[in-house]
Design an enzyme around this catalytic site. Structure first.
Site, PDB file in Angstrom:
ATOM      1  N   HIS A 186      61.439  24.886  31.089  1.00 59.72           N
ATOM      2  CA  HIS A 186      62.465  24.109  31.786  1.00 59.72           C
ATOM      3  C   HIS A 186      62.173  22.637  31.544  1.00 59.72           C
ATOM      4  O   HIS A 186      61.020  22.219  31.534  1.00 59.72           O
ATOM      5  CB  HIS A 186      62.449  24.405  33.280  1.00 59.72           C
ATOM      6  CG  HIS A 186      62.915  25.788  33.615  1.00 59.72           C
ATOM      7  ND1 HIS A 186      64.242  26.142  33.595  1.00 59.72           N
ATOM      8  CD2 HIS A 186      62.227  26.900  33.963  1.00 59.72           C
ATOM      9  CE1 HIS A 186      64.353  27.421  33.932  1.00 59.72           C
ATOM     10  NE2 HIS A 186      63.145  27.911  34.152  1.00 59.72           N
ATOM     11  N   CYS A 204      68.392  20.817  30.494  1.00 58.45           N
ATOM     12  CA  CYS A 204      68.442  22.283  30.566  1.00 58.45           C
ATOM     13  C   CYS A 204      69.876  22.789  30.378  1.00 58.45           C
ATOM     14  O   CYS A 204      70.107  23.758  29.647  1.00 58.45           O
ATOM     15  CB  CYS A 204      67.906  22.785  31.903  1.00 58.45           C
ATOM     16  SG  CYS A 204      66.116  23.032  31.935  1.00 58.45           S
TER      17      CYS A 204
END
Length: 111
Positions: free
Chosen positions: A21, A33
């Protein structure tokens, strides 16, 4: 950090893996993201719909992981289409990385 690995057989893309992430913003507002997800899932969906092939897809249960491999038995015509679509994905990911290099890395690995 998002890690993108492109697995290649020579110049050909054989598979790719995206994990991690970015952490560039709060959950639900992380633009890096979101961009990486949109680009990668868009490319996978384009291949599935336009090329009508079965990709080997593995996803993590909690997000943050995607592994996609091409079948080995594609004919030359389909291989060319898939390569072009995934090359476009890589260009888009590199564009994101050029602006947000602290949140995403892209590497090539020979298989």
């Amino acid at each position: 950090m998002i890690d993108v690995t492109i697995f290649r057989l020579g110049e050909q893309i054989a598979a790719f893996e995206i994990s991690g992430h970015a952490g560039s913003g709060p959950y639900g507002f992380d633009l890096v993201c979101a961009g990486v997800s949109a680009v990668s899932f868009g490319a996978v969906n384009a291949v599935l719909e336009l090329c009508q092939i079965n990709l080997e897809i593995e996803q993590g249960n909690e997000g943050g992981y995607l592994h996609v491999a091409l079948p080995a038995d594609l004919d030359d015509r389909l291989t060319a289409k898939v390569q072009l679509l995934f090359a476009g994905m890589i260009v888009s990911l590199k564009t994101i990385a050029s602006e947000y290099s602290q949140f995403i890395t892209i590497v090539n690995k020979e298989v």
